[in-house]
Motif scaffolding. Structure first.
Motif, short mmCIF file in Angstrom:
data_model
loop_
_atom_site.label_atom_id
_atom_site.label_comp_id
_atom_site.label_asym_id
_atom_site.label_seq_id
_atom_site.Cartn_x
_atom_site.Cartn_y
_atom_site.Cartn_z
N ALA A 19 15.81 -11.98 34.22
CA ALA A 19 16.84 -12.58 35.40
C ALA A 19 17.27 -13.90 34.52
O ALA A 19 18.26 -13.99 34.04
N GLU A 40 27.32 -10.87 37.96
CA GLU A 40 26.47 -9.80 39.21
C GLU A 40 26.93 -8.31 38.67
O GLU A 40 25.51 -7.53 39.37
N GLU A 43 23.29 -8.27 36.40
CA GLU A 43 22.53 -8.55 37.89
C GLU A 43 21.54 -7.46 38.41
O GLU A 43 20.57 -7.21 38.32
N ARG A 44 23.46 -7.11 38.45
CA ARG A 44 23.15 -5.33 39.17
C ARG A 44 22.16 -4.75 38.13
O ARG A 44 21.20 -3.87 38.79
N GLU A 45 22.66 -4.00 37.02
CA GLU A 45 21.97 -3.38 35.80
C GLU A 45 20.60 -3.71 35.69
O GLU A 45 19.45 -2.32 35.74
N LEU A 46 19.92 -4.57 36.25
CA LEU A 46 18.55 -5.09 36.11
C LEU A 46 17.47 -4.52 37.16
O LEU A 46 16.96 -4.23 37.38
N ASP A 47 18.66 -4.81 38.52
CA ASP A 47 18.00 -4.11 39.17
C ASP A 47 17.56 -2.53 39.96
O ASP A 47 17.06 -2.48 40.49
N HIS A 48 18.40 -1.83 38.65
CA HIS A 48 18.46 -0.63 38.98
C HIS A 48 17.63 0.25 38.31
O HIS A 48 17.06 -0.37 37.24
N ALA A 49 16.33 0.70 38.98
CA ALA A 49 15.64 1.24 38.67
C ALA A 49 15.71 2.42 37.68
O ALA A 49 14.90 2.52 36.40
#
Ligand SMILES: CC(C)(COP(=O)(O)OP(=O)(O)OC[C@H]1O[C@@H](n2cnc3c(N)ncnc32)[C@H](O)[C@@H]1OP(=O)(O)O)[C@@H](O)C(=O)NCCC(=O)NCCS
Length: 160
Positions: A19, A40, A43-49
């Motif tokens: 992050a 956004e 950051e969303r890409e950091l959250d996708h498995a």
């Protein structure tokens, strides 16, 4: 702040973005694209498995880490899909784009991927030259894919 010629070539190290790396990714993104990804979206890409955001880094003269480029790719079934790759302006033509693509392909191979795919703007000659140089071939066109500019996407594929 890096300036052209600042960066003596050093060994590149690749690591997953955290992050805290998002502001630097946004900086490179703004230099590289007319329509940069938003905070956004990154950051969303950091959250996708299924998504990986890899950074190419080198050590500066004082031992500090310099982030010189990044790649975003998805690993889905037997496919790597490259969503984004960019090199900081001051570090272009040093092989970083090529090395980032190789890192994504290696990660894919390690997870059983057999092909790598991507879309690129028809007008993006540097990127198309890079992809061709490393073995991607054009397999199709998505007309008007980038609707804001009425621009086609070239679809490219490489067997891994
Ligand atoms: C495309 C991009 C990632 C290339 O990164 P780079 O680190 O400068 O690329 P490399 O140094 O690894 O180049 C590898 C090869 O790609 C080709 N290439 C890269 N940039 C090129 C350019 N401006 N013109 C022609 N060929 C180019 C060359 O074959 C090069 O090999 P060479 O330097 O031995 O001739 C970079 O220009 C960039 O960040 N552009 C803005 C963001 C972007 O458009 N990304 C692609 C989204 S689909």
């Amino acid at each position: 702040m890096l300036r052209p010629g600042d960066a003596a070539p050093g060994p590149l190290v690749f690591r997953r973005a955290l992050a805290q790396d998002v502001p630097r990714v946004m900086e490179i993104e703004k230099d590289g694209f007319r329509h940069p990804w938003s905070r956004e979206l990154i950051e969303r890409e950091l959250d996708h498995a299924w998504s990986q955001l890899l950074l190419a880094c080198e050590e500066g003269p004082g031992g500090e880490e310099r982030v010189l480029g990044y790649i975003v790719f998805w690993l889905v079934h037997d496919e790597v899909h490259v969503l984004n790759v960019a090199t900081a302006l001051e570090a272009r033509r040093r092989g970083i784009g090529r090395a980032l693509m190789a890192a994504a392909e290696d990660a894919g191979r390690g997870r059983g991927a057999r092909i790598s795919t991507l879309e690129v703007r028809r007008s993006n000659e540097p990127a198309i030259a890079l992809y061709r140089a490393i073995g991607y071939r054009q397999v199709g066109v998505r007309p008007n894919y980038y609707a804001e500019e009425n621009e086609d996407a070239i679809v490219m594929v490489k067997q891994l």
